[in-house]
Scaffold this motif. Structure first.
Motif, PDB file in Angstrom:
ATOM      1  N   GLY A  61     -20.122  21.702  -8.509  1.00  0.00           N
ATOM      2  CA  GLY A  61     -19.344  22.779  -7.904  1.00  0.00           C
ATOM      3  C   GLY A  61     -20.161  24.035  -7.689  1.00  0.00           C
ATOM      4  N   VAL A  62     -20.993  24.391  -8.654  1.00  0.00           N
ATOM      5  CA  VAL A  62     -21.825  25.594  -8.521  1.00  0.00           C
ATOM      6  C   VAL A  62     -22.922  25.391  -7.484  1.00  0.00           C
ATOM      7  CG1 VAL A  62     -23.430  27.120  -9.746  1.00  0.00           C
ATOM      8  CG2 VAL A  62     -21.301  26.417 -10.850  1.00  0.00           C
ATOM      9  N   ASP A  63     -23.413  24.165  -7.376  1.00  0.00           N
ATOM     10  CA  ASP A  63     -24.499  23.888  -6.435  1.00  0.00           C
ATOM     11  C   ASP A  63     -24.008  23.666  -5.007  1.00  0.00           C
ATOM     12  OD1 ASP A  63     -26.438  24.107  -8.352  1.00  0.00           O
ATOM     13  OD2 ASP A  63     -26.580  21.955  -8.750  1.00  0.00           O
ATOM     14  N   LEU A  64     -22.703  23.603  -4.815  1.00  0.00           N
ATOM     15  CA  LEU A  64     -22.180  23.317  -3.478  1.00  0.00           C
ATOM     16  C   LEU A  64     -22.656  24.366  -2.468  1.00  0.00           C
ATOM     17  CD1 LEU A  64     -20.229  21.553  -1.756  1.00  0.00           C
ATOM     18  CD2 LEU A  64     -18.437  23.209  -2.315  1.00  0.00           C
ATOM     19  N   ALA A  65     -23.303  23.886  -1.422  1.00  0.00           N
ATOM     20  CA  ALA A  65     -23.788  24.751  -0.338  1.00  0.00           C
ATOM     21  C   ALA A  65     -24.638  25.912  -0.858  1.00  0.00           C
ATOM     22  CB  ALA A  65     -22.614  25.277   0.479  1.00  0.00           C
ATOM     23  N   LYS A  66     -25.451  25.643  -1.882  1.00  0.00           N
ATOM     24  CA  LYS A  66     -26.235  26.732  -2.461  1.00  0.00           C
ATOM     25  C   LYS A  66     -27.269  27.281  -1.482  1.00  0.00           C
ATOM     26  CE  LYS A  66     -29.512  23.680  -4.883  1.00  0.00           C
ATOM     27  NZ  LYS A  66     -30.016  23.304  -6.228  1.00  0.00           N
ATOM     28  N   ASP A  67     -27.607  26.499  -0.444  1.00  0.00           N
ATOM     29  CA  ASP A  67     -28.511  27.016   0.585  1.00  0.00           C
ATOM     30  C   ASP A  67     -27.908  28.219   1.290  1.00  0.00           C
ATOM     31  OD1 ASP A  67     -26.646  25.029   1.491  1.00  0.00           O
ATOM     32  OD2 ASP A  67     -27.593  25.133   3.456  1.00  0.00           O
ATOM     33  N   LEU A  68     -26.568  28.251   1.394  1.00  0.00           N
ATOM     34  CA  LEU A  68     -25.912  29.412   1.987  1.00  0.00           C
ATOM     35  C   LEU A  68     -26.098  30.643   1.113  1.00  0.00           C
ATOM     36  CD1 LEU A  68     -22.539  27.824   3.170  1.00  0.00           C
ATOM     37  CD2 LEU A  68     -24.597  28.272   4.529  1.00  0.00           C
ATOM     38  N   ARG A  69     -26.062  30.440  -0.192  1.00  0.00           N
ATOM     39  CA  ARG A  69     -26.236  31.555  -1.122  1.00  0.00           C
ATOM     40  C   ARG A  69     -27.634  32.146  -0.995  1.00  0.00           C
ATOM     41  NH1 ARG A  69     -24.762  29.020  -5.496  1.00  0.00           N
ATOM     42  NH2 ARG A  69     -26.710  28.820  -6.640  1.00  0.00           N
ATOM     43  N   ARG A  70     -28.610  31.293  -0.844  1.00  0.00           N
ATOM     44  CA  ARG A  70     -29.986  31.770  -0.712  1.00  0.00           C
ATOM     45  C   ARG A  70     -30.198  32.542   0.583  1.00  0.00           C
ATOM     46  NH1 ARG A  70     -31.449  26.577  -2.847  1.00  0.00           N
ATOM     47  NH2 ARG A  70     -31.854  25.815  -0.727  1.00  0.00           N
TER      48      ARG A  70
END
Length: 235
Positions: free
Chosen positions: A203-212
């Motif tokens: 859940g935390v890693d979901l779409a983490k590229d967007l966060r970066r």
């Protein structure tokens, strides 16, 4: 199928973790809050508050059902899946107490503290000292409430539940908010226990590229932090 309107933030993680824990099928619908996508009419028809997370559940007795606000979403998903919420009157009462404690206390205090830690610009040193100290103190107080609740128990309720899921993301980021958990050993243990769950990590890693890629420009700051009633349009 559930449409999940999401941007990777602690508020979004509450629902992404819940979806991963329950195994309910969902389709990810990123909403770029820095670009102002949350003010588009199609999204505001789902989330009148122009905030995330939000979902549309296409498999209900009433047809497609839009739901906004993380607390309401978690209750819906718990009832839909038959998981992560007690079924006894006392258990349900306690679950709702701690759910509303989070949405009325821990979440807002941590969110405002995050603003003054990460975004508020000072013209002169100490410009925002009172506000920063106010929210840091309230965040610390909330952690103290949670510390007492976790004394002698593994989770906020008797078992892992939506009460844990909704509170955990804002405790995960305690260190970046300037708050050590050294004085809260029960909270620290609970944080690590939940962090080790595979569904939580997903859940935390979901779409983490967007966060970066979500570094804020001056324009995105105006969109995020310059909102008034006029931002909502004519309805």
């Amino acid at each position: 199928m559930i449409d999940f309107y999401y941007w990777p933030t602690p508020n979004g993680w509450k629902v992404s973790i819940m979806l991963e824990e329950t195994g309910l099928a969902y389709s990810l619908k990123p909403v770029n809050i820095g670009a102002g996508d949350q003010f588009k009419p199609d999204f505001m028809a789902i989330s009148p508050n122009a905030r995330m997370p939000a979902i549309v559940d296409h498999d209900t007795a009433d047809g497609s059902l839009p739901i906004f606000e993380s607390g309401a979403i978690l209750i819906h998903l718990a009832e839909k899946s038959g998981r992560l919420m007690p079924s006894t009157p006392k258990g349900r009462k306690e679950c709702l107490e701690w759910l509303f404690w989070q949405v009325g206390n821990l979440g807002p205090m941590a969110g405002q503290l995050s603003h003054f830690v990460n975004y508020a610009k000072s013209v002169q040193p100490g410009d925002h000292l009172y506000a920063h100290q106010r929210y840091a103190g309230e965040y610390n107080r909330c952690l103290g409430v949670l510390e007492r609740r976790l004394q002698g128990r593994g989770f906020i309720l008797d078992d892992y539940s939506i009460a844990d899921i909704i509170a955990w993301p804002w405790v995960l980021i305690a260190k970046p908010l300037g708050q050590s958990l050294d004085e809260f050993p029960n909270v620290s243990r609970w944080r690590d226990l939940i962090k080790a769950r595979p569904a939580v990590r997903r859940g935390v890693d979901l779409a983490k590229d967007l966060r970066r890629s979500g570094q804020h420009s001056e324009q995105s700051r105006k969109i995020l932090f310059g909102q008034t009633a006029g931002s909502l349009g004519d309805g």
